[in-house]
Scaffold this motif. Structure first.
Motif, PDB file in Angstrom:
ATOM      1  N   THR A 148       0.839  -1.188  -0.171  1.00 20.66           N
ATOM      2  CA  THR A 148      -0.044   0.037  -0.015  1.00 20.66           C
ATOM      3  C   THR A 148       0.759   1.381   0.046  1.00 20.66           C
ATOM      4  O   THR A 148       0.301   2.242  -0.575  1.00 20.66           O
ATOM      5  CB  THR A 148      -0.822  -0.009   1.250  1.00 20.66           C
ATOM      6  N   THR A 149       2.195   1.018   0.743  1.00 22.21           N
ATOM      7  CA  THR A 149       2.810   2.407   0.617  1.00 22.21           C
ATOM      8  C   THR A 149       3.464   2.611  -0.842  1.00 22.21           C
ATOM      9  O   THR A 149       3.548   3.765  -1.243  1.00 22.21           O
ATOM     10  CB  THR A 149       4.019   2.207   1.508  1.00 22.21           C
ATOM     11  N   TYR A 150       3.972   1.639  -1.252  1.00 21.37           N
ATOM     12  CA  TYR A 150       4.343   1.816  -2.700  1.00 21.37           C
ATOM     13  C   TYR A 150       3.269   2.426  -3.810  1.00 21.37           C
ATOM     14  O   TYR A 150       3.624   3.393  -4.486  1.00 21.37           O
ATOM     15  CB  TYR A 150       4.933   0.504  -3.353  1.00 21.37           C
ATOM     16  N   ILE A 151       2.217   1.783  -3.389  1.00 21.62           N
ATOM     17  CA  ILE A 151       1.028   2.353  -4.487  1.00 21.62           C
ATOM     18  C   ILE A 151       0.805   3.635  -4.174  1.00 21.62           C
ATOM     19  O   ILE A 151       0.620   4.900  -4.971  1.00 21.62           O
ATOM     20  CB  ILE A 151      -0.041   1.588  -4.229  1.00 21.62           C
ATOM     21  N   SER A 152       0.800   4.082  -2.685  1.00 22.25           N
ATOM     22  CA  SER A 152       0.428   5.378  -2.317  1.00 22.25           C
ATOM     23  C   SER A 152       1.521   6.418  -2.685  1.00 22.25           C
ATOM     24  O   SER A 152       1.339   7.524  -3.113  1.00 22.25           O
ATOM     25  CB  SER A 152       0.180   5.690  -0.864  1.00 22.25           C
ATOM     26  N   ASP A 153       2.910   6.138  -2.798  1.00 22.01           N
ATOM     27  CA  ASP A 153       4.314   6.931  -3.460  1.00 22.01           C
ATOM     28  C   ASP A 153       3.778   7.008  -4.932  1.00 22.01           C
ATOM     29  O   ASP A 153       4.057   8.272  -5.209  1.00 22.01           O
ATOM     30  CB  ASP A 153       5.334   5.844  -3.141  1.00 22.01           C
ATOM     31  N   GLN A 154       3.504   6.050  -5.479  1.00 22.69           N
ATOM     32  CA  GLN A 154       3.165   6.135  -7.089  1.00 22.69           C
ATOM     33  C   GLN A 154       1.868   7.250  -7.252  1.00 22.69           C
ATOM     34  O   GLN A 154       2.140   8.025  -8.304  1.00 22.69           O
ATOM     35  CB  GLN A 154       2.757   4.986  -7.695  1.00 22.69           C
ATOM     36  N   ILE A 155       1.095   7.338  -6.511  1.00 19.17           N
ATOM     37  CA  ILE A 155      -0.162   7.990  -6.535  1.00 19.17           C
ATOM     38  C   ILE A 155       0.179   9.493  -6.249  1.00 19.17           C
ATOM     39  O   ILE A 155       0.129  10.663  -6.962  1.00 19.17           O
ATOM     40  CB  ILE A 155      -1.233   7.824  -5.598  1.00 19.17           C
ATOM     41  N   ARG A 156       1.157   9.609  -5.391  1.00 16.55           N
ATOM     42  CA  ARG A 156       1.704  11.198  -5.069  1.00 16.55           C
ATOM     43  C   ARG A 156       2.705  11.583  -6.086  1.00 16.55           C
ATOM     44  O   ARG A 156       2.691  12.532  -6.519  1.00 16.55           O
ATOM     45  CB  ARG A 156       2.814  10.934  -3.681  1.00 16.55           C
ATOM     46  N   ILE A 157       3.466  10.458  -6.701  1.00 19.06           N
ATOM     47  CA  ILE A 157       4.555  10.906  -7.729  1.00 19.06           C
ATOM     48  C   ILE A 157       3.734  11.461  -8.980  1.00 19.06           C
ATOM     49  O   ILE A 157       3.924  12.366  -9.645  1.00 19.06           O
ATOM     50  CB  ILE A 157       5.253   9.653  -8.146  1.00 19.06           C
ATOM     51  N   ALA A 158       2.531  10.587  -9.324  1.00 18.24           N
ATOM     52  CA  ALA A 158       1.702  10.789 -10.442  1.00 18.24           C
ATOM     53  C   ALA A 158       1.374  12.418 -10.306  1.00 18.24           C
ATOM     54  O   ALA A 158       1.332  13.026 -11.349  1.00 18.24           O
ATOM     55  CB  ALA A 158       0.923   9.780 -10.684  1.00 18.24           C
ATOM     56  N   LYS A 159       0.528  12.542  -9.240  1.00 20.23           N
ATOM     57  CA  LYS A 159      -0.032  13.891  -9.138  1.00 20.23           C
ATOM     58  C   LYS A 159       1.208  15.018  -8.942  1.00 20.23           C
ATOM     59  O   LYS A 159       0.711  16.043  -9.657  1.00 20.23           O
ATOM     60  CB  LYS A 159      -0.684  13.852  -7.541  1.00 20.23           C
ATOM     61  N   THR A 160       2.361  14.640  -8.546  1.00 18.81           N
ATOM     62  CA  THR A 160       3.227  15.863  -8.502  1.00 18.81           C
ATOM     63  C   THR A 160       3.961  16.004  -9.733  1.00 18.81           C
ATOM     64  O   THR A 160       3.888  17.213 -10.207  1.00 18.81           O
ATOM     65  CB  THR A 160       4.263  15.589  -7.347  1.00 18.81           C
ATOM     66  N   LEU A 161       4.061  15.029 -10.403  1.00 23.13           N
ATOM     67  CA  LEU A 161       4.813  15.212 -11.705  1.00 23.13           C
ATOM     68  C   LEU A 161       3.892  15.099 -13.123  1.00 23.13           C
ATOM     69  O   LEU A 161       4.250  15.273 -14.144  1.00 23.13           O
ATOM     70  CB  LEU A 161       5.858  14.137 -11.832  1.00 23.13           C
ATOM     71  N   GLY A 162       2.448  14.916 -12.860  1.00 16.98           N
ATOM     72  CA  GLY A 162       1.566  14.920 -13.777  1.00 16.98           C
ATOM     73  C   GLY A 162       1.789  13.761 -14.714  1.00 16.98           C
ATOM     74  O   GLY A 162       1.836  13.875 -15.893  1.00 16.98           O
ATOM     75  N   LYS A 163       1.938  12.599 -14.221  1.00 12.85           N
ATOM     76  CA  LYS A 163       2.096  11.153 -14.854  1.00 12.85           C
ATOM     77  C   LYS A 163       0.834  10.599 -14.648  1.00 12.85           C
ATOM     78  O   LYS A 163      -0.051  10.611 -13.994  1.00 12.85           O
ATOM     79  CB  LYS A 163       3.227  10.486 -14.164  1.00 12.85           C
ATOM     80  N   LYS A 164       0.845   9.370 -15.818  1.00 17.04           N
ATOM     81  CA  LYS A 164      -0.069   8.462 -15.625  1.00 17.04           C
ATOM     82  C   LYS A 164       0.554   7.089 -15.478  1.00 17.04           C
ATOM     83  O   LYS A 164       1.459   6.649 -16.191  1.00 17.04           O
ATOM     84  CB  LYS A 164      -0.946   8.432 -17.078  1.00 17.04           C
ATOM     85  N   ASN A 204      -7.830   7.931 -18.885  1.00 15.55           N
ATOM     86  CA  ASN A 204      -6.817   8.612 -19.625  1.00 15.55           C
ATOM     87  C   ASN A 204      -7.478  10.046 -20.113  1.00 15.55           C
ATOM     88  O   ASN A 204      -6.932  11.056 -20.473  1.00 15.55           O
ATOM     89  CB  ASN A 204      -6.510   7.722 -20.920  1.00 15.55           C
ATOM     90  N   ARG A 205      -8.714  10.256 -19.771  1.00 11.63           N
ATOM     91  CA  ARG A 205      -9.420  11.570 -20.195  1.00 11.63           C
ATOM     92  C   ARG A 205      -8.611  12.693 -19.398  1.00 11.63           C
ATOM     93  O   ARG A 205      -8.882  13.947 -19.546  1.00 11.63           O
ATOM     94  CB  ARG A 205     -11.069  11.370 -19.834  1.00 11.63           C
ATOM     95  N   HIS A 206      -8.414  12.089 -18.100  1.00 10.11           N
ATOM     96  CA  HIS A 206      -7.630  13.241 -17.454  1.00 10.11           C
ATOM     97  C   HIS A 206      -6.622  14.085 -17.984  1.00 10.11           C
ATOM     98  O   HIS A 206      -5.790  13.242 -18.448  1.00 10.11           O
ATOM     99  CB  HIS A 206      -7.169  12.667 -15.940  1.00 10.11           C
ATOM    100  N   LYS A 207      -6.510  15.196 -17.997  1.00 12.18           N
ATOM    101  CA  LYS A 207      -5.310  15.873 -18.762  1.00 12.18           C
ATOM    102  C   LYS A 207      -3.962  15.965 -18.155  1.00 12.18           C
ATOM    103  O   LYS A 207      -3.155  16.014 -18.512  1.00 12.18           O
ATOM    104  CB  LYS A 207      -5.905  17.424 -19.138  1.00 12.18           C
ATOM    105  N   ASP A 208      -4.175  15.649 -16.446  1.00 11.38           N
ATOM    106  CA  ASP A 208      -3.121  16.009 -15.811  1.00 11.38           C
ATOM    107  C   ASP A 208      -2.280  14.821 -15.362  1.00 11.38           C
ATOM    108  O   ASP A 208      -1.290  14.188 -15.857  1.00 11.38           O
ATOM    109  CB  ASP A 208      -3.390  16.964 -14.581  1.00 11.38           C
ATOM    110  N   TRP A 209      -3.203  13.910 -14.539  1.00 10.26           N
ATOM    111  CA  TRP A 209      -2.550  12.592 -14.051  1.00 10.26           C
ATOM    112  C   TRP A 209      -3.659  11.597 -13.657  1.00 10.26           C
ATOM    113  O   TRP A 209      -4.878  12.060 -13.447  1.00 10.26           O
ATOM    114  CB  TRP A 209      -1.357  12.893 -12.749  1.00 10.26           C
ATOM    115  N   ALA A 210      -3.464  10.409 -13.673  1.00  9.65           N
ATOM    116  CA  ALA A 210      -4.248   9.374 -13.127  1.00  9.65           C
ATOM    117  C   ALA A 210      -3.351   8.097 -12.740  1.00  9.65           C
ATOM    118  O   ALA A 210      -2.122   7.980 -13.293  1.00  9.65           O
ATOM    119  CB  ALA A 210      -5.199   8.882 -14.349  1.00  9.65           C
TER     120      ALA A 210
END
Length: 659
Positions: free
Chosen positions: A220-236, A376-382
């Motif tokens: 769960t920590t690894y997944i939460s880290d990926q959510i934070r990274i995706a949101k911060t860097l605008g990644k999918k 993928n419709r999100h313009k920023d991150w997902a």
């Protein structure tokens, strides 16, 4: 380690003032104290001081039962006996739900608290104003030193304790205060786990051991880290999580979902499952618990209001899909967790469904491809989290995990893929797809995405192995495995439905849930008053009480593999029909058409039927009885030969026969 609000040797308890004891209890209670609680403690202290004169031992007030999220009024340790006391101050009757409550407390300790495994546990319900007492010390067929609840009023509590000590007390096996420091390792059902997580409990509080919590936390920590990274860097990012059977993949999904409920932060998540009964039961259980929690705080909330909040983060995958077929905007949630992702539909199945059921001609995507396109419709991150199981398919048109990987490679190359290395294992059938993806897109392999520790009890793990061996027709191996755990997990066979019903009713204690489960193809059980064509509501069946005819407890409505998959009973009656028959050359599969059984020749459908029985045989947490009817020589659809060989096969493995 379990906790409590107050503890003392009985001798010191007797010397302290009532006010001092109440003060100690109140100071420990971090949730504040209302007048009703203080009134109850005052009465309990008074009654206990009269009952415990000249006794040696230890007393604990408000003793926690973490798995149940509740507290035992009082726990008494005297000689070798553990008394579990539940007071109902002012009550004149011994109500069934109160009897169940104190029995459930004792069962929880017996099952999950290591020092209680071999201890003598005596649950006592004290209805303080009852006119008489029922002071009987009865055991059950489990022979595990857990007695049936004793019922007493306040004035007879001393007599009850004295009688127990006289009949069962042993000075040489005295339990001391270290009892409460023993290991407590709960194994929650998915319903209990979901309720606990929704209350903001941690995985440490609801899992059976440190290794479980560590394993789940890493994932769960690894997944939460990926959510934070995706949101911060605008990644999918898309993550694939694997796990050994019973490791808690669904628990990971629910944990991620409940960790991201704050919509104001802009990273809210939704847990999606194609398992309709599971979603309905979880939604209802969480809503009911929310209503009760608010009620205990003096707040009024309707169940519909509670359901609105729950449905925002636990949804049926097909409802989610249909919503974004109509609405071409980006989903509200940036994070989607797909449970049992390998069960999403193939392109052929999806296209066929869209044309047939939705009237959409020209739809040209597999279900995984369409679901990714929504995020993928999100313009920023997902972020997408795919929880992946291997094997046990029971539905046609399931795509397997390679369809998700193929969709990323062909349509969503900018998505970053994080994969558990175990996805290379043969059971997932995804190796070629992963290698092709790796050549064209960014792929990150991380072992934290694999749940390697089973949360199941040892007996449940052995049950899974036994069922596999039984269905694989490995008679010698299944016989050996059965011997290794049948003392802890009783399994019996019978040919009488009355015997089967009597057995599971006798085995179940407290509120332990029991019910009848059957194959969805079991069409010729009508003479046993079992009709698989009569639909059940899984919410009523799994959550309602013993006074509700729609509940599993009534043993009238039955559930199939589709309604019980992902959920559990404590005790099950698995009723076998002529759809799956044992023969020396292997299992023979049949479906009932018109007025007769027809042999199933298609290998895929044969596999689905065997897997259906695999699901049924692994639903019970504590034990089961397998009912193989005798049939009827005067009924060509229920010829005894359809059943006899199967019964003899089970008998040859060593399952005890009940007449």
């Amino acid at each position: 380690m379990l906790n409590f609000y107050y503890s003392d040797p009985i001798s010191l308890f007797l010397r302290k003032s009532n006010e001092s004891i109440i003060g100690e209890i109140a100071l420990t209670n971090q949730f504040g104290n209302n007048q009703n609680e203080i009134f109850a403690w005052e009465n309990q202290i008074k009654i206990l001081k009269e009952a415990l004169t000249e006794k040696d031992g230890y007393l604990f007030f408000e003793f926690s039962v973490p798995r149940m999220g509740k507290r035992i009024d009082c726990l008494l340790l005297i000689k070798n006996l553990v008394f579990i006391l539940e007071f109902k101050v002012g009550e004149q009757n011994y109500l069934n739900h109160n009897i169940e409550q104190v029995w459930d407390y004792a069962l929880d300790l017996k099952s999950f608290h290591q020092p209680s495994h071999e201890s003598v546990l005596i649950p006592i319900l004290i209805a303080t104003n009852a006119s008489n007492s029922v002071i009987e010390f009865e055991t059950t067929s489990h022979n595990d030193f857990l007695f049936k609840p004793v019922r007493t009023n306040s004035k007879d509590l001393k007599i009850t304790i004295d009688k127990a000590l006289e009949l069962l007390g042993n000075e040489e096996k005295t339990i001391d205060s270290s009892y409460v420091k023993g290991s407590y390792q709960p194994i929650p059902t998915i319903i209990e786990a979901a309720v606990s997580l929704y209350k903001n409990h941690t995985v440490e509080e609801i899992t059976k051991s440190d290794s479980d919590a560590k394993n789940l936390n890493q994932t769960t920590t690894y997944i939460s880290d990926q959510i934070r990274i995706a949101k911060t860097l605008g990644k999918k990012i898309i993550c694939f999580v694997t796990g050994v059977p019973g490791a808690g993949k669904t628990l990971v999904g629910l944990k991620v979902a409940t960790d991201h409920l704050d919509k104001e932060l802009g990273d809210s998540s939704v847990y999606l499952s194609g398992n309709g009964p599971l979603v309905a039961v979880l939604q209802e259980a969480l809503a009911r618990d929310k209503v009760e929690q608010e009620k205990s705080k003096g707040n009024r909330i309707t169940k519909n209001e509670a359901l609105k909040g729950v449905k925002s983060f636990i949804q049926i995958i097909h409802h989610y899909r249909d919503e974004y077929l109509r609405d071409q905007s980006a989903p509200y949630d940036h994070v989607a967790i797909f449970d049992e992702a390998q069960r999403a539909w193939t392109k052929e199945q999806t296209v066929n469904f869209m044309a047939r059921k939705k009237g959409i001609i020209g739809f040209d995507s597999s279900e995984p491809e369409f679901l990714i396109s929504c995020l993928n419709r999100h313009k920023d991150w997902a972020v997408i989290v795919c929880l992946v199981g291997g094997g046990q398919e029971i539905n046609t048109g399931e795509a397997g995990i390679s369809e998700w990987i193929k969709a990323v490679k062909t349509k969503f190359k900018d998505w970053e893929t994080h994969i558990s290395p175990h996805l290379f294992d043969s059971e997932y059938d995804a190796m070629d797809s992963i290698l092709e993806l790796k050549n064209e897109c960014k792929v990150v392999f991380n072992p934290d995405l694999h749940l390697g520790v089973s949360m199941r009890s040892i007996r449940a793990e052995k049950l899974s192995l036994f069922v596999k061996q039984l269905l694989d027709l490995n008679k010698i191996e299944s016989k050996q495995t059965l011997k290794s755990f049948q003392n802890q997990y009783p399994i019996a066979i019978t040919r009488s439905i009355d015997t089967a019903k009597k057995w599971i009713k006798e085995k179940a204690r407290g509120s332990e849930r029991y019910g009848i489960v059957v194959s969805s193809q079991a069409y010729r059980l009508k003479p046993l008053a079992i009709d698989v064509k009569s639909p059940i509501n899984p919410v009523h069946w799994f959550l309602n009480g013993k006074d509700d005819i729609r509940s599993s407890y009534f043993l009238e409505d039955v559930a199939t593999e589709f309604q019980v998959q992902g959920l559990e009973l404590d005790w099950a009656c698995v009723t076998w029909d002529g759809d799956l028959r044992y023969s020396n050359s292997g299992w023979k599969s049949f479906s009932f058409k018109g007025n007769k059984w027809q042999k199933i020749n298609k290998e895929e459908r044969q596999k689905y039927l065997i897997n259906a029985y695999r699901v049924l045989l692994t639903r019970a947490r504590k034990g089961m009885i397998i009912l193989v009817p005798e049939g009827n020589p005067d009924d060509h659809t229920r010829n005894p030969e359809f059943y006899d060989n199967t019964f003899e096969y089970f008998k040859s493995i060593g399952l005890p026969i009940l007449n």
